[in-house]
Structures are given as C-alpha cells and as structure tokens.
Design a protein around this motif. Structure first.
Motif, PDB file in Angstrom:
ATOM      1  N   ASP A  43       0.848  -1.203   0.000  1.00 40.46           N
ATOM      2  CA  ASP A  43       0.000   0.000   0.000  1.00 40.46           C
ATOM      3  C   ASP A  43       0.880   1.247   0.000  1.00 40.46           C
ATOM      4  OD1 ASP A  43      -2.393  -1.430   0.014  1.00 40.46           O
ATOM      5  OD2 ASP A  43      -2.270  -1.733   2.184  1.00 40.46           O
ATOM      6  N   LEU A  44       0.233   2.414  -0.086  1.00 40.28           N
ATOM      7  CA  LEU A  44       0.996   3.653  -0.103  1.00 40.28           C
ATOM      8  C   LEU A  44       1.146   4.224   1.307  1.00 40.28           C
ATOM      9  CD1 LEU A  44      -0.356   5.595  -3.237  1.00 40.28           C
ATOM     10  CD2 LEU A  44       1.693   4.173  -3.051  1.00 40.28           C
ATOM     11  N   VAL A  45       2.309   4.725   1.606  1.00 44.76           N
ATOM     12  CA  VAL A  45       2.562   5.462   2.847  1.00 44.76           C
ATOM     13  C   VAL A  45       1.735   6.761   2.756  1.00 44.76           C
ATOM     14  CG1 VAL A  45       4.357   6.655   4.163  1.00 44.76           C
ATOM     15  CG2 VAL A  45       4.872   4.459   3.034  1.00 44.76           C
ATOM     16  N   PRO A  46       1.161   7.224   3.885  1.00 46.60           N
ATOM     17  CA  PRO A  46       0.339   8.449   3.816  1.00 46.60           C
ATOM     18  C   PRO A  46       1.096   9.620   3.180  1.00 46.60           C
ATOM     19  CG  PRO A  46       0.085   7.412   5.962  1.00 46.60           C
ATOM     20  CD  PRO A  46       1.148   6.639   5.232  1.00 46.60           C
ATOM     21  N   ASP A  47       0.357  10.433   2.433  1.00 45.61           N
ATOM     22  CA  ASP A  47       0.960  11.561   1.724  1.00 45.61           C
ATOM     23  C   ASP A  47       1.751  12.472   2.658  1.00 45.61           C
ATOM     24  OD1 ASP A  47       0.035  10.903  -0.822  1.00 45.61           O
ATOM     25  OD2 ASP A  47      -1.861  11.959  -0.544  1.00 45.61           O
ATOM     26  N   SER A  48       1.188  12.798   3.824  1.00 46.44           N
ATOM     27  CA  SER A  48       1.846  13.771   4.711  1.00 46.44           C
ATOM     28  C   SER A  48       3.256  13.301   5.067  1.00 46.44           C
ATOM     29  CB  SER A  48       1.010  13.980   5.977  1.00 46.44           C
ATOM     30  OG  SER A  48       0.807  12.727   6.610  1.00 46.44           O
ATOM     31  N   VAL A  49       3.396  12.009   5.379  1.00 46.55           N
ATOM     32  CA  VAL A  49       4.694  11.446   5.776  1.00 46.55           C
ATOM     33  C   VAL A  49       5.668  11.482   4.604  1.00 46.55           C
ATOM     34  CG1 VAL A  49       5.828   9.297   6.529  1.00 46.55           C
ATOM     35  CG2 VAL A  49       3.555   9.898   7.428  1.00 46.55           C
ATOM     36  N   THR A  50       5.182  11.070   3.445  1.00 41.91           N
ATOM     37  CA  THR A  50       6.033  10.972   2.255  1.00 41.91           C
ATOM     38  C   THR A  50       6.473  12.359   1.784  1.00 41.91           C
ATOM     39  OG1 THR A  50       4.721   9.040   1.666  1.00 41.91           O
ATOM     40  CG2 THR A  50       6.157   9.916  -0.030  1.00 41.91           C
ATOM     41  N   ILE A  51       5.534  13.286   1.770  1.00 43.56           N
ATOM     42  CA  ILE A  51       5.840  14.646   1.292  1.00 43.56           C
ATOM     43  C   ILE A  51       6.902  15.289   2.183  1.00 43.56           C
ATOM     44  CG2 ILE A  51       4.869  16.989   1.109  1.00 43.56           C
ATOM     45  CD1 ILE A  51       2.211  15.538   0.161  1.00 43.56           C
ATOM     46  N   GLU A  52       6.766  15.129   3.492  1.00 42.97           N
ATOM     47  CA  GLU A  52       7.722  15.731   4.413  1.00 42.97           C
ATOM     48  C   GLU A  52       9.124  15.145   4.208  1.00 42.97           C
ATOM     49  OE1 GLU A  52       7.143  18.449   5.747  1.00 42.97           O
ATOM     50  OE2 GLU A  52       9.154  18.448   6.633  1.00 42.97           O
ATOM     51  N   MET A  53       9.178  13.818   3.997  1.00 40.72           N
ATOM     52  CA  MET A  53      10.472  13.164   3.780  1.00 40.72           C
ATOM     53  C   MET A  53      11.149  13.723   2.509  1.00 40.72           C
ATOM     54  SD  MET A  53      11.185   9.081   3.438  1.00 40.72           S
ATOM     55  CE  MET A  53      10.529   8.891   1.781  1.00 40.72           C
ATOM     56  N   VAL A  54      10.385  13.891   1.457  1.00 46.67           N
ATOM     57  CA  VAL A  54      10.955  14.391   0.195  1.00 46.67           C
ATOM     58  C   VAL A  54      11.338  15.866   0.330  1.00 46.67           C
ATOM     59  CG1 VAL A  54      10.433  14.879  -2.237  1.00 46.67           C
ATOM     60  CG2 VAL A  54       9.783  12.678  -1.231  1.00 46.67           C
TER      61      VAL A  54
END
Ligand code: ADP
Ligand code: ADP
Length: 210
Positions: free
Chosen positions: A57-68
C-alpha cells in the motif's frame, strides 16, 4: 536537470536512474529506498511504514511529502535530481509543485506482463540496494552481489500476492499523474520494454531534444 521518473512498479525506473545518475552527475532519490533504509535502521519512520510497504500500500501523503521536502532541500540536490517513485498521488504532485520546478517527467511505458516478470525475478543487495534480475540481469555468481559479496534478497513486496495489489494501487492512484503532467507539458514517453542500455539511449535522446 530536475526530473521525475514515472511508471508502474517494475518498469525499470531504478535501473535507468542508476545509469542516469552517473551520466548526468545528478542525485537519485528513491522514496522506496528511503523507506527501506528507515525500516532497516528501525527508526520511528521505519516502524510507522513497515507494514504498509509489506502490504504494497501507499505510505500516507503527509509522511512521504515531508520526507521528500527534507531530502530535496539538501545541498547535493542543487545540481539536479531524479525523483524515482515520487510523486505517486495527485496530492504529492501538488506538493512537489510548491517545492521545485521540473524539467521533465519521464513516463516509462511497459506492458503489464513484462512488469510482472521483472518484479518476480528482481533481487537486491540488502546494503547497497543494487538491483539484479535472475534472468535479465543476473549477478556474476548466482545469489551473490558482484561488489559486496553479500547474499541477494527478494523484497517481501515482490512476492506474487503483493505484486497484484501494487499494480492495482498504481492504476488507481499513480497512473492519473500521466495526464496531470501531460497537461503541464512535462511528459516524455519512453518505451521501456527494451534492454536497459536501449531504454537509457531512448531517454537520453529524448531529453537532449527538449
Ligand atoms: P517499485 O520501484 O517497485 O515501484 P518502490 O521501491 O518505489 O517500489 O516503493 C516501495 C514501496 O514504498 C511502495 O510500494 C510504497 O509502499 C512505498 N512508497 C514508495 N514511494 C512512495 C510514495 N511516493 N508514496 C507512498 N508510498 C511510497
Ligand atoms: P522499478 O524501479 O521501476 O520498480 P527496477 O529498475 O527495480 O524497476 O527493475 C525491476 C526489475 O526488472 C529488476 O530486477 C531489474 O533488474 C529488471 N529490469 C529493469 N530494467 C530492465 C530492462 N530494460 N530489461 C530487462 N529487465 C529489466
């Protein structure tokens, strides 16, 4: 050059990014690699995302966006980067627009049956993330990394049950980004079904013609 690599799991994004990184002297940012490193190091992020990756599945957007956001703010990204595996949703793409401009979004087009074969034969060096394929790109000694000598592993999400879910997730959440970026005039379609060398040459010529 600032680029996004788009395409289903197994399209060859990581393989071509490894070549492009050397050829263009830019950074390769794979969100999948960043998540796998966090899981291996048992960080807070790693604990949060482990089960999500295992299920495909996809990691939540908020977590992924912050990492990038944090990664592309690093000084080594100033000369350019390849984002491999990000964005995967429209919300991520909107967030990326607020972070940086892009020169191109390379869309690797590969038939589904080819992608499934590539994923099920993929093997990886656990420490460096170097990618092999049991048929299409085998190591010199079966099951062993060419440089580190470590035993290669199969990613848990490359087992058949999870592959099916990942391809559905791609169709549902990520494929709409092809139109999203086409409307912005950024899409460069590349036939990804040939050999890695051939695919790289097609992409290189298309980028030079921009
Ligand atoms: P592949 O190259 O096979 O598509 P990746 O290594 O890019 O796989 O990603 C592995 C997993 O990491 C994904 O299945 C997902 O769980 C998570 N992941 C990676 N990138 C993202 C992203 N941009 N948004 C959400 N989840 C992501
Ligand atoms: P992605 O990052 O898009 O998920 P990878 O680059 O990890 O895809 O490639 C998936 C698998 O297919 C790997 O085992 C890789 O060795 C193999 N592969 C990649 N590109 C090609 C190609 N052009 N021809 C044959 N096999 C390939």
């Amino acid at each position: 050059m600032k680029m996004v690599f788009l395409g289903p799991p197994g399209a060859g994004k990581g393989t071509i990014a490894a070549r492009a990184k050397e050829a263009y002297g830019i950074v390769h940012i794979s969100t999948g690699d960043l998540f796998r490193a966090a899981i291996k190091n048992e960080t807070e992020l790693g604990k949060k995302v482990k089960a999500i990756l295992a299920a495909g599945d996809l990691v939540p957007d908020s977590v992924t966006i912050e990492m990038v956001r944090q990664r592309i703010a690093q000084p080594d990204c100033e000369k350019g980067f390849i984002l491999d595996g990000f964005p995967r949703t429209v919300a991520q793409a909107d967030a990326l627009t607020g972070m940086t401009g892009l020169d191109a979004v390379v869309n690797f087009v590969v038939p589904k049956e080819v992608v499934v074969r590539r994923l099920s034969g993929r093997r990886m060096c656990p420490s460096t993330g170097r990618i092999y394929h049991i048929e299409f790109g085998p190591p010199k000694v079966e099951g062993i990394d060419d440089e580190t000598g470590e035993p290669l592993i199969q990613r848990p999400d490359d087992r058949e049950e999870t592959i099916v879910n990942r391809l559905e997730v791609y169709d549902r959440s990520t494929a709409p980004l092809i139109d999203y970026y086409r409307q912005k005039g950024l899409i460069v379609d590349i036939d990804g079904s040939g050999s890695p060398q051939h695919v790289f040459e097609l992409m290189d010529a298309a980028l030079k013609a921009l």
